[in-house]
Write a protein that holds these residues in place. Structure first.
Motif, short mmCIF file in Angstrom:
data_model
loop_
_atom_site.label_atom_id
_atom_site.label_comp_id
_atom_site.label_asym_id
_atom_site.label_seq_id
_atom_site.Cartn_x
_atom_site.Cartn_y
_atom_site.Cartn_z
N PHE A 1 0.48 -1.34 -0.10
CA PHE A 1 -0.15 0.06 -0.25
C PHE A 1 0.78 1.65 -0.29
O PHE A 1 1.16 1.79 0.64
CB PHE A 1 -1.11 -0.06 1.50
N PRO A 2 1.52 1.28 -1.36
CA PRO A 2 2.47 3.01 -0.93
C PRO A 2 1.58 4.43 -0.55
O PRO A 2 2.62 5.13 -1.22
CB PRO A 2 2.66 2.60 -2.51
N ASP A 3 0.67 4.46 -0.28
CA ASP A 3 -0.16 5.42 -0.26
C ASP A 3 0.52 6.36 0.94
O ASP A 3 0.72 5.33 2.05
CB ASP A 3 -1.47 5.63 -0.18
N TYR A 4 1.20 7.27 0.71
CA TYR A 4 1.40 8.27 2.17
C TYR A 4 0.46 8.34 3.12
O TYR A 4 -0.79 9.24 2.75
CB TYR A 4 2.42 9.13 1.88
N SER A 5 0.49 8.44 4.48
CA SER A 5 -0.47 8.95 5.69
C SER A 5 -0.14 9.26 5.90
O SER A 5 0.88 9.49 6.51
CB SER A 5 -1.96 7.70 5.31
N ILE A 6 -1.33 10.49 7.72
CA ILE A 6 -0.88 10.85 8.88
C ILE A 6 -1.63 9.64 9.51
O ILE A 6 -2.49 9.86 9.00
CB ILE A 6 -0.81 12.54 8.37
N GLU A 7 -1.20 9.31 10.73
CA GLU A 7 -2.03 8.84 11.61
C GLU A 7 -2.07 9.12 13.06
O GLU A 7 -0.87 10.28 13.47
CB GLU A 7 -1.48 7.78 11.77
N VAL A 8 -3.25 9.60 13.57
CA VAL A 8 -3.32 10.28 14.84
C VAL A 8 -4.06 9.29 15.74
O VAL A 8 -4.54 7.89 15.09
CB VAL A 8 -4.04 11.26 14.72
N TYR A 9 -3.78 9.32 17.29
CA TYR A 9 -4.18 8.19 18.21
C TYR A 9 -5.03 8.98 19.33
O TYR A 9 -4.64 10.20 19.28
CB TYR A 9 -3.38 7.63 18.59
N GLY A 10 -5.62 8.51 19.75
CA GLY A 10 -6.74 9.19 21.26
C GLY A 10 -6.94 8.00 21.84
O GLY A 10 -6.63 6.82 22.22
N THR A 11 -7.76 8.19 23.10
CA THR A 11 -8.99 7.57 23.59
C THR A 11 -10.34 8.11 23.48
O THR A 11 -10.18 9.35 23.15
CB THR A 11 -8.60 7.77 25.27
N VAL A 12 -11.28 7.33 24.07
CA VAL A 12 -12.95 7.89 23.92
C VAL A 12 -13.15 7.99 25.58
O VAL A 12 -12.42 7.31 26.48
CB VAL A 12 -13.56 6.86 23.72
N ASN A 13 -14.08 9.57 25.94
CA ASN A 13 -14.73 9.15 27.47
C ASN A 13 -14.27 8.90 28.26
O ASN A 13 -14.44 8.79 29.31
CB ASN A 13 -15.43 7.93 27.50
N HIS A 14 -12.79 9.99 27.98
CA HIS A 14 -11.61 10.11 28.95
C HIS A 14 -11.03 8.44 29.64
O HIS A 14 -10.66 9.06 31.15
CB HIS A 14 -12.65 11.45 30.35
N ILE A 15 -11.23 7.86 29.36
CA ILE A 15 -10.93 6.45 29.96
C ILE A 15 -9.07 6.35 29.57
O ILE A 15 -9.33 6.03 28.20
CB ILE A 15 -11.94 5.20 29.67
N GLU A 16 -8.35 6.17 30.74
CA GLU A 16 -7.52 6.19 29.86
C GLU A 16 -6.89 5.14 28.97
O GLU A 16 -5.66 5.43 28.26
CB GLU A 16 -6.19 6.42 31.62
N ASP A 17 -7.21 3.56 29.58
CA ASP A 17 -6.33 2.61 28.47
C ASP A 17 -7.52 2.20 27.38
O ASP A 17 -7.45 1.50 26.69
CB ASP A 17 -6.74 1.27 29.52
N SER A 18 -8.41 3.49 26.51
CA SER A 18 -8.69 3.18 25.83
C SER A 18 -8.49 3.83 24.78
O SER A 18 -6.85 4.43 24.78
CB SER A 18 -10.49 4.31 25.82
N GLY A 19 -8.53 3.35 23.45
CA GLY A 19 -8.05 3.99 22.45
C GLY A 19 -8.35 3.98 20.90
O GLY A 19 -9.63 2.88 20.95
N TRP A 20 -7.94 4.40 20.46
CA TRP A 20 -8.19 4.56 18.65
C TRP A 20 -6.60 5.05 18.26
O TRP A 20 -5.97 5.32 18.09
CB TRP A 20 -9.24 5.34 18.27
N SER A 21 -7.32 4.23 16.64
CA SER A 21 -6.01 5.15 15.56
C SER A 21 -6.30 5.58 14.80
O SER A 21 -7.34 4.44 14.10
CB SER A 21 -4.62 4.22 15.64
N ALA A 22 -6.52 6.43 13.57
CA ALA A 22 -7.30 7.07 11.85
C ALA A 22 -6.21 7.97 11.21
O ALA A 22 -5.15 8.26 12.05
CB ALA A 22 -8.37 8.47 12.54
N SER A 23 -6.14 7.05 10.15
CA SER A 23 -5.31 7.64 9.27
C SER A 23 -5.94 8.14 7.99
O SER A 23 -7.74 8.15 7.42
CB SER A 23 -4.77 5.84 8.55
N MET A 24 -5.58 9.20 7.73
CA MET A 24 -5.92 10.46 6.43
C MET A 24 -4.48 10.30 5.51
O MET A 24 -3.80 10.21 5.91
CB MET A 24 -5.98 12.14 6.89
N PRO A 25 -4.96 9.95 4.32
CA PRO A 25 -3.35 10.18 2.68
C PRO A 25 -3.20 11.79 2.93
O PRO A 25 -3.67 12.64 3.21
CB PRO A 25 -4.84 9.73 1.61
#
Length: 147
Positions: free
Chosen positions: A97-121
């Protein structure tokens, strides 16, 4: 003996061809260290990769609400979204997958051990395409996937 050499060449030549082709593809998709981003009739202004990355993060911060809204839309149990701006990553997507992307990470509902990651080309002009944002890992709380 002649038969062995023929078999060896039959097996080796396609492998060498794939290695050569893969190298050519990687060379063609490799981004230069510096990009020309603006020009005038007198001089060309070049921005370093570091400057481009800072501008991209600033752009994402300006559009933070769009990212938050997208993550919230993934599950009705998500009441709030937190973005960890100290954990922003750039990816070349790899060989498949030779697309260049930027990835951000975070949490939900102010829960410290939660997690998600999103990618944008990232487009060829180094702009970010927020219309193609995607979650690339499941949203989790602890070890459980948020369902």
């Amino acid at each position: 003996m002649k038969r062995r050499v023929e078999l060896f060449l039959i097996i080796l030549l396609p492998i060498l061809g794939l290695v050569f082709l893969g190298g050519k593809i990687m060379h063609l998709t490799k981004r230069p260290e510096q990009k020309i981003t603006a020009s005038s009739s007198k001089k060309v202004v070049q921005k370093s990769e570091e400057e481009i990355k800072k501008e991209q993060v600033a752009y994402l911060k300006e559009h933070e609400q769009e990212i938050v809204d997208y993550v919230k839309s993934q599950n009705p149990k998500i009441e709030s979204v937190q973005i960890d701006w100290s954990d922003v990553r750039w990816s070349d997507g790899g060989f498949l997958f030779p697309d260049y992307s930027i990835e951000v990470y975070g949490t939900v509902n102010h829960i410290e051990d939660s997690g998600w990651s999103a990618s944008m080309p990232i487009n060829d002009d180094d702009s970010i395409d927020l219309k193609k944002i995607s979650i690339f890992n499941d949203i989790t709380i602890g070890e459980e996937i948020l369902e």
